[in-house]
Design an enzyme around this catalytic site. Structure first.
Site, PDB file in Angstrom:
ATOM      1  N   HIS A  68      33.135 141.462  32.694  1.00  0.00           N
ATOM      2  CA  HIS A  68      33.078 142.696  33.479  1.00  0.00           C
ATOM      3  C   HIS A  68      32.116 143.682  32.837  1.00  0.00           C
ATOM      4  O   HIS A  68      31.607 143.449  31.753  1.00  0.00           O
ATOM      5  CB  HIS A  68      34.472 143.295  33.687  1.00  0.00           C
ATOM      6  CG  HIS A  68      35.140 143.752  32.429  1.00  0.00           C
ATOM      7  ND1 HIS A  68      35.757 142.896  31.561  1.00  0.00           N
ATOM      8  CD2 HIS A  68      35.276 144.984  31.886  1.00  0.00           C
ATOM      9  CE1 HIS A  68      36.260 143.564  30.550  1.00  0.00           C
ATOM     10  NE2 HIS A  68      35.989 144.841  30.710  1.00  0.00           N
ATOM     11  N   HIS A  70      32.272 146.725  31.495  1.00  0.00           N
ATOM     12  CA  HIS A  70      32.527 147.695  30.432  1.00  0.00           C
ATOM     13  C   HIS A  70      31.597 147.466  29.249  1.00  0.00           C
ATOM     14  O   HIS A  70      31.224 146.341  28.936  1.00  0.00           O
ATOM     15  CB  HIS A  70      33.986 147.606  29.981  1.00  0.00           C
ATOM     16  CG  HIS A  70      34.911 148.401  30.856  1.00  0.00           C
ATOM     17  ND1 HIS A  70      36.244 148.126  30.971  1.00  0.00           N
ATOM     18  CD2 HIS A  70      34.682 149.458  31.653  1.00  0.00           C
ATOM     19  CE1 HIS A  70      36.803 148.986  31.808  1.00  0.00           C
ATOM     20  NE2 HIS A  70      35.869 149.798  32.244  1.00  0.00           N
ATOM     21  N   ASP A  72      31.996 147.520  26.129  1.00  0.00           N
ATOM     22  CA  ASP A  72      32.427 146.647  25.038  1.00  0.00           C
ATOM     23  C   ASP A  72      32.459 145.181  25.463  1.00  0.00           C
ATOM     24  O   ASP A  72      32.905 144.333  24.708  1.00  0.00           O
ATOM     25  CB  ASP A  72      33.792 147.097  24.480  1.00  0.00           C
ATOM     26  CG  ASP A  72      34.886 147.027  25.523  1.00  0.00           C
ATOM     27  OD1 ASP A  72      34.567 147.190  26.703  1.00  0.00           O
ATOM     28  OD2 ASP A  72      36.053 146.823  25.157  1.00  0.00           O
ATOM     29  N   HIS A  73      31.982 144.891  26.672  1.00  0.00           N
ATOM     30  CA  HIS A  73      31.905 143.498  27.088  1.00  0.00           C
ATOM     31  C   HIS A  73      30.499 143.107  27.545  1.00  0.00           C
ATOM     32  O   HIS A  73      30.202 141.926  27.653  1.00  0.00           O
ATOM     33  CB  HIS A  73      32.884 143.219  28.236  1.00  0.00           C
ATOM     34  CG  HIS A  73      34.310 143.224  27.788  1.00  0.00           C
ATOM     35  ND1 HIS A  73      35.019 142.086  27.542  1.00  0.00           N
ATOM     36  CD2 HIS A  73      35.133 144.249  27.482  1.00  0.00           C
ATOM     37  CE1 HIS A  73      36.240 142.398  27.127  1.00  0.00           C
ATOM     38  NE2 HIS A  73      36.335 143.705  27.081  1.00  0.00           N
ATOM     39  N   ASP A 179      39.242 140.901  29.812  1.00  0.00           N
ATOM     40  CA  ASP A 179      40.334 141.850  29.986  1.00  0.00           C
ATOM     41  C   ASP A 179      40.956 141.565  31.349  1.00  0.00           C
ATOM     42  O   ASP A 179      40.243 141.452  32.331  1.00  0.00           O
ATOM     43  CB  ASP A 179      39.815 143.294  29.965  1.00  0.00           C
ATOM     44  CG  ASP A 179      39.333 143.677  28.587  1.00  0.00           C
ATOM     45  OD1 ASP A 179      39.505 142.863  27.659  1.00  0.00           O
ATOM     46  OD2 ASP A 179      38.790 144.779  28.437  1.00  0.00           O
ATOM     47  N   HIS A 396      45.402 146.589  31.085  1.00  0.00           N
ATOM     48  CA  HIS A 396      45.424 145.392  30.251  1.00  0.00           C
ATOM     49  C   HIS A 396      46.810 144.776  30.384  1.00  0.00           C
ATOM     50  O   HIS A 396      47.783 145.469  30.649  1.00  0.00           O
ATOM     51  CB  HIS A 396      45.192 145.752  28.781  1.00  0.00           C
ATOM     52  CG  HIS A 396      43.802 146.182  28.486  1.00  0.00           C
ATOM     53  ND1 HIS A 396      42.804 145.277  28.244  1.00  0.00           N
ATOM     54  CD2 HIS A 396      43.249 147.404  28.369  1.00  0.00           C
ATOM     55  CE1 HIS A 396      41.683 145.941  27.998  1.00  0.00           C
ATOM     56  NE2 HIS A 396      41.927 147.233  28.072  1.00  0.00           N
TER      57      HIS A 396
END
Lengths: 683, 435
Positions: A68, A70, A72-73, A179, A396
């Site tokens: 996805h 975000h 941090d991904h 996530d 989450h």
């Protein structure tokens, strides 16, 4: 056919191992390398925020899957693709909404990090643009095959476009969840349970053993809190990350406003440039959301909020009375949300509602301790009197969902990533208790590797080969015993083996049979009929047509026909036997007729002497032996035997020089050795 | 200090026979409450209950004899006099390990500490020397409580085992109560039941005599870190890592309400003896007090610089409590005052896992992650407050004391100690009557 072999699978998180942030996981199996996610760590900046790329070989990666959008991904991807020796043939996949939002978010990320003082941004906007052309999109549930790596994305909830990937290599399935959330919220479907069982599950563990309070309860607390503040005439500040949960909060607020007419004159503002840019994406991919949204979409677009006003910035905002203001960034680091907070925090009526995770060191984290004063960006401290609430809406999976997910997917191995060290250890302990320590639990092999720590799993793969049509028709299958010889072509395709007869290739495989016709034109110095006779004495089945001057050999497999100007053309279909045959025939064509004989030896010697003379000066012949010559070079006497090439001379250097020179003369006279040159044959 | 006749100073160097061998006599600091209690008993015969004719204690050494136990009327007027900021003794086991729990025996003769190794250590209550050690549990001890009738002690450990002890440290029962770490135990007001809470997200109500699990209270989303039984009703309060404080009806097992006041793990909840106030301490560095008649928070105590780890109401003063924090600080608070009334910023080098008031209220015992159990008592009138624990709170010529310990010096200065300037500072708070 069965041959069992042990294959080692290596799974190595190079980010998000025992931490939250910079998700990046490397999977190596059967010579294939897959990277799941490629994010940055929000608490660090610059290169230290990246996953540990130096512990892998980026040129070995075959496939990158991004779950996805975000940061941090996904935000490490441009660095990986543009600033490392990333395999130029590797393919990168994400879902359509992810790709659409990825660009907007990362351009913004570059701009923000460029503005940060003392920091050089990791990459430029051009780098992001360049990656866009290489990112391919994939639909949910569509299976894609990249050089034998099959994968399929499934719904993961969390955010729009969030996917979990089921990867299959050589019959072993690996599910990477990214996530995910098993709870259906206002606009997203809950994460799916994939219809087939993975062998390895790489699962997030953000919440460890925590269980969420019910969603309805949290929503009610949230709306109650907001309503109480605005009803007492205060302003509510909701710092949010621009995309993801913000849309969910807007849906909640819009619905609550609809139900409470007394609130309808109180404006809800939403100020986020990226969100406005990405709103069309949300409006486009309604089909990927849940039934609730789709049902409402039949009447009107649920993302056309009735009570929410988008505003461009603080300059367009008239601060005159109660309102709800949703602004980014979510952790009050800087920007609009910080500016508004500093303006509003001094009044007791106002309220701050934090809804996301806040990282250590940010003002949002500090505000949670309800301090008396807060530092302003200009360094001065101001009083804090406003109320502070923290209601989490992070999508989450909690412990209950994780437990059920593992129970439903029934993997053999489970690898925990994306979780703070302590939480992960607790979760691991709890899962061990459920699966391995209590009776009736399904055995589960659980790992929680550190960053760059490798989990090695052994998979015993049975090497099976399907045999098609190889056994002769009249042999019954049950009479085939071990040791029976069969022959055919063994085809390996995507780690599957098939044994087929060559003619069946096009029928049972995607391979095609190809014929290569070869033609060769050779000079001939003897009559064609002589060649035919020669061939007849050597080979069988020679069919000589003297009228058309064609020789057919090997049942017509090789055809030799006479062309004009003393040359023959040889045609055949390429193959092992016919290639060998034609080689031999070519030698015969090129060889001279035995009747014709070689050129007289005196003629050869004459030419040799002439050439020697041109090189070394006058040459004297020796009477009685025509092949011997003498000459004087640099005042030394030299004798040459022109048939053997031997040189007599007292000076060794000179002898060597002359010997070499004569060898070259011979090579010039007889360029094709062995076949024609007697002297070479002799030596 | 309660011990008016504390034996200080160098004793004559003579050897004594301890039963096995001749040893050098060791001078031990003693805090003996008997003499001051005696003084109180004698004086109260002629003192009016209102304390009108009680002379105020003057800030000099000579007035020490007038110091009476906190329960005395003239002391209960002013809780600040019970702020135990004077360091007396540090007790440490030879093989050091973090001390998770400490509890005074009900008669106040000794302190029982529970260590990470699962051992009980008994410390003498007057001279604070080592008495005995016994292996009580085979896992980390987490909680020790006494029944209200003072006959029974319960202890809970990391593996979920609860043990019953008599006051002679005789172990009568042991049973597995939870699947995970037991974090806290609490007796009901009648001693017929007790409650336990655990990392398995549940609170359980047990019948004490039959050792029967009566009720499992489920609702917390994460580790339940603390539980406390109401002093006079079957009401339970529990705090959890999911930062929710829940109030339960112990009879029906129903969750009466959930309070969302904290934003991080709640580590301690404590009912006040008045039954109306509920105190909760959390890792968000805040301590909050709720009045359950309104179900509303009425004060938040801000001051801790790290996570609050322990809390205890004073046994005599209704509105007074002590709290310990992750950084080793101990703070003393009075309900109604927003700032701590006293503090020892560096009481321990590490987290103060538990603290307990002596039943008389004149000594505070703190047990810490730095392996020490420390004893603190009240400052005496005229105390110079020149030991290292008070130093950080004292202004000196340079203004601030050394950086390490004096980290919080600026903030704490002036309200830290109640030695020499303590009894005069009372004037400012309007407690002139004591003079």
């Amino acid at each position: 056919m069965n041959v069992s072999a042990e294959n080692e699978m290596q799974i190595m998180p190079i980010g998000a191992g025992n931490e939250v942030g910079r998700s990046c996981c490397i999977l190596k199996f059967m010579g294939k390398t897959v990277m799941f996610d490629c994010g940055v760590h929000p608490a660090y900046s610059g290169e230290s925020s990246l996953p540990f790329f130096d512990s892998i070989e980026p040129e070995e990666i075959d496939l990158v899957l991004i779950t996805h959008y975000h940061l941090d991904h996904a935000a490490g991807l441009p660095f990986l693709m543009e600033r490392t020796n990333f395999n130029p043939k590797a393919r990168v996949f994400m879902t359509q909404p992810t790709r659409a939002i990825y660009k907007a978010l990362l351009s913004d990320f570059v701009r923000v990090s460029r503005n940060a003082p003392g920091e050089e941004s990791l990459y430029t906007e051009e780098d992001v643009d360049k990656t866009m052309s290489r990112i391919e999109v994939v639909d949910y549930h569509a299976e894609v095959n990249v050089n034998g790596i099959k994968f399929r994305p499934f719904y993961a909830a969390h955010v729009l476009g969030g996917a979990m990937f089921m990867v299959e290599i050589a019959g072993v399935r690996i599910l990477y969840t990214g996530d995910y959330s098993r709870e259906e919220d206002r606009h997203l479907k809950a994460a799916e349970i994939p219809p087939f069982r993975p062998d390895v599950l790489i699962i997030e563990s953000t919440y460890g053993v925590q269980e969420h309070e019910g969603r309805r309860l949290r929503e009610r607390r949230f709306t109650d809190r907001v309503a109480r503040v605005v009803r007492q005439g205060g302003r509510v500040l909701l710092p949010v990350f621009a995309l993801g949960r913000a849309q969910e909060l807007l849906l909640i607020l819009d619905e609550f406003w609809e139900a409470n007419p007394d609130l309808q004159n109180i404006p809800i503002y939403y100020a986020s440039a990226i969100a406005q840019r990405c709103m069309p994406v949300y409006q486009t991919y309604i089909n990927m959301m849940n039934d609730n949204v789709r049902r409402r979409f039949e009447i009107s677009n649920p993302f056309d909020f009735k009570y929410v006003k988008n505003i461009r910035g603080i300059n367009h905002f008239e601060d005159d009375g109660p309102c709800v203001f949703m602004a980014s960034p979510g952790m009050l680091q800087n920007g609009l949300s910080r500016e508004l907070f500093e303006r509003w925090c001094t009044s007791k009526q106002n309220g701050l509602v934090l809804s996301g995770y806040s990282v250590e060191g940010t003002l949002a984290k500090h505000v949670l301790t309800e301090p008396d004063t807060i530092p302003r960006l200009d360094g001065r401290h101001v009083k804090r009197a406003c109320s502070v609430d923290y209601i989490t809406f992070a999508a989450h999976a909690d412990f209950k969902e994780t437990r059920m997910f593992i129970q439903d997917t029934t993997p053999t191995h489970c690898i925990l990533v994306h979780g703070e060290k302590n939480n992960m250890a607790r979760l691991r302990g709890a899962l061990e208790t459920i699966h391995n320590k209590s009776e009736g639990g399904k055995k589960l092999d659980i790992h929680s590797p550190l960053n760059c720590g490798t989990v090695k799993l052994k998979f015993k793969s049975e090497l099976n080969a399907r045999a098609i049509n190889v056994l002769s028709q009249n042999v019954a299958h049950d009479t085939v015993k071990p040791g029976t010889r069969v022959s055919g072509l063994l085809i390996q395709q995507d780690f599957a083996y098939t044994l087929v007869r060559p003619p069946d290739l096009p029928q049972y495989t995607t391979l095609k049979l190809t014929h290569i016709d070869q033609h060769q034109v050779l000079p001939i110095s003897k009559p064609f009929i002589t060649l035919a006779t020669q061939l007849k004495t050597t080979f069988r089945d020679i069919d000589y047509d003297d009228k058309k001057e064609i020789i057919r050999m090997a049942n017509g497999g090789v055809i030799i026909e006479l062309k004009e100007r003393n040359s023959v053309k040889m045609s055949w279909e390429s193959g092992y036997a016919s290639d060998l045959l034609t080689e031999a025939v070519a030698a015969m064509i090129l060889s001279k007729s035995p009747h014709e004989g070689d050129a007289p030896i005196s003629e050869i010697l004459r030419i040799g002497r002439k050439l020697l003379m041109a090189r070394f000066g006058p040459v004297r012949r020796v009477k009685g032996s025509p092949h011997l010559v003498r000459l004087v070079i640099d005042l030394s006497k030299v004798g040459i035997d022109m048939l053997t090439g031997e040189v007599e001379c007292t000076d060794e250097k000179l002898r060597e020089r002359v010997r070499l020179a004569y060898k070259r003369i011979q090579a010039a006279m007889f360029p094709i050795p062995d076949i024609m040159c007697e002297c070479c044959r002799a030596s | 200090m309660a011990g008016a006749n504390s034996s200080y100073g160098r004793p004559p160097r003579n050897d004594v026979f301890d039963g096995k061998q001749l040893r050098k006599a060791v001078a031990r600091r003693t805090v003996d409450f008997n003499s001051s209690a005696m003084r109180w008993f004698l004086d109260r015969a002629w003192q009016s209950e209102l304390g009108i004719d009680t002379p105020a204690i003057q800030p000099n050494m000579e007035s020490t004899v007038n110091l009476v136990p906190p329960a005395a009327d003239q002391m209960s007027e002013n809780p600040v006099t019970s702020a135990c900021t004077k360091f007396v003794h540090s007790s440490m086991n030879k093989p050091g390990c973090p001390i998770h729990a400490c509890k005074w025996t009900p008669e106040g003769k000794r302190l029982i500490t529970g260590a990470k190794t699962g051992e009980f250590t008994l410390w003498q209550g007057l001279t604070f020397n080592f008495e005995t050690i016994l292996q009580a549990h085979d896992a980390e001890l987490r909680s020790i409580i006494w029944s209200h009738d003072e006959n029974w002690m319960l202890s809970g450990d990391q593996k979920g085992t609860v043990k019953y002890w008599q006051s002679n440290m005789n172990n009568l029962q042991a049973f597995h109560a939870h699947k995970d770490t037991i974090r806290d135990l609490s007796f009901s007001h009648t001693d017929a039941k007790f409650a336990s809470c655990s990392d398995d997200n549940t609170v359980k109500v047990w019948d004490f005599v039959q050792i029967r699990e009566e009720r499992v209270l489920e609702g917390h989303g994460w580790d339940v870190r603390c539980v406390d039984w109401h002093p006079s009703y079957p009401i339970l309060a529990s705090g959890s890592k999911d930062s929710n404080l829940k109030i339960w009806d112990a009879k029906s097992g129903k969750n009466l309400t959930t309070l969302h006041g904290h934003k991080k793990t709640i580590v301690k909840v404590k009912w006040n003896a008045n039954g109306n106030w509920l105190l909760s301490g959390s890792q968000d560095q805040l301590i909050k007090i709720y009045d359950i008649r309104m179900m509303k928070e009425f004060q938040a105590f801000r001051g801790h610089k790290r996570e609050v780890t322990s809390m205890q109401w004073h046994p005599q003063h209704e509105n007074f409590f002590a709290s310990g924090a992750y950084d080793g600080a101990i703070y003393f608070w009075v309900v109604g005052q927003s700032d701590p009334v006293a503090s020892v910023p560096c009481a321990h080098q590490s987290s103060v896992w538990d603290l307990d008031w002596h039943p008389m209220g004149h000594i505070l015992a703190t047990s810490s992650n730095d392996h020490a159990t420390k004893f603190w008592t009240r400052q005496r009138p005229g105390d110079q407050m020149n030991d290292k624990y008070s130093a950080s709170g004292q202004p000196n010529e340079e203004g601030e004391r050394g950086s390490g310990r004096g980290r919080s010096a600026g903030r704490q200065r002036g309200r830290q100690g109640y030695g020499q300037n303590d009894y005069s500072s009372r004037d400012r708070q309007g407690h002139a009557r004591l003079r």
